[in-house]
Write a protein that holds these residues in place. Structure first.
Motif: not given
Length: 318
Positions: A235-242, A182-185
């Protein structure tokens, strides 16, 4: 031909698929070391400026792009900079093919709207967003595998690509392959929309610059477009990785103190509470260093590959 008409009208569907795949393959190999460094920095939660936060940390403390590269080479060998490259290459080839095909198809569909056709910039944004969303959703399990392999230190969590797929399927089920999707999209839709809008706007002007040889106007437009778009959604990219490294193996990666995150909103709130706004931008510098050449190589290779394929088809027909 105007910028808005460029990518949608050139080449047949087969040529676009092949050119997109070639562009993704070459781009990924070139930027793989920067990608590994970016992932390591994004997963690092302790402060780089506060030595106290390093106490009790079981794992390396990375500081900056070059020092992180040196640390990885010293601790894991030169091949450590290409960890996760196999699933990443598979992802980039599929992603490039799907992305350019979806972009071309969407813009052609919008062109059929006649008087209701959106303005050129809006058309590029919509087409880019649709292309990014389709490509991300279709290739997301490979993206997750790429992240998990890149997050491995000297102690391997997964012995092989096949083993990783079997372990995730057994321990986490099908949802395990889509952690953080969902973060990735949410990230890729505005990112690709901004990227293609900027690229289509800049490319026609830069193509006429005599100071840019060998068609590098395509590359320069890709650089500017990528930097602008990447900064906006980082920020959304960082959350996706976490989120991608959550699950039963969370404490076994090179950073063993990765907190438990549950969902995009909760993750952002936790990062803001414990690390501040700067915590949402860990790895931004190397991300831009990676995104700029990646987009430049992708767009330059795509344009050259598509042109070569068109010439080959013409030659074969004569």
């Amino acid at each position: 031909m105007s910028g808005a008409e460029h990518l949608k009208d050139e080449g047949t569907k087969r040529q676009v698929v092949l050119a997109g795949g070639i562009a993704g393959l070459i781009s990924r190999f070139c930027i793989a070391p920067l990608d590994v460094v970016k992932i390591r920095l994004q997963l690092q939660i302790h402060s780089l400026s506060d030595p106290i936060s390093h106490q009790g940390v079981d794992g390396p403390v990375y500081k900056g792009t070059l020092s992180t590269m040196r640390a990885i080479v010293k601790q894991e060998g030169i091949t450590g900079l290409w960890k996760g490259n196999i699933p990443a290459e598979m992802m980039y080839v599929c992603y490039g093919a799907i992305q350019f095909t979806a972009y071309r198809g969407t813009t052609q569909a919008l062109a059929q709207l006649g008087p209701y056709r959106p303005p050129s910039s809006a058309e590029s944004f919509i087409s880019g967003a649709v292309a990014g969303g389709c490509a991300t959703g279709a290739t997301y399990p490979l993206d997750l595998l790429r992240t998990r392999f890149a997050a491995q230190g000297s102690d391997r969590v997964y012995g092989s690509l096949r083993a990783s797929v079997m372990d995730i399927a057994r321990q986490e089920g099908m949802p395990g392959f889509f952690r953080g999707c969902s973060a990735a999209i949410a990230q890729v839709v505005p990112y690709m929309g901004l990227f293609f809008t900027t690229y289509e706007a800049l490319r026609p002007a830069m193509a006429t610059w005599d100071v840019l040889p060998f068609g590098t106007g395509d590359a320069a437009a890709g650089v500017f477009a990528s930097v602008l778009a990447k900064t906006g959604v980082f920020p959304l990219d960082l959350v996706r990785k976490r989120l991608q490294v959550q699950g039963p193996t969370r404490t076994r990666y090179v950073h063993r103190n990765i907190p438990e995150y549950k969902g995009v909103i909760q993750s952002i709130a936790l990062i803001l509470r414990t690390q501040g706004v700067r915590g949402l931008y860990r790895g931004l510098t190397v991300s831009l260093l990676k995104a700029a050449p990646a987009s430049a190589v992708t767009m330059w290779t795509y344009e050259r590959a598509l042109s070569a394929l068109e010439k080959l088809e013409v030659a074969a027909a004569t």
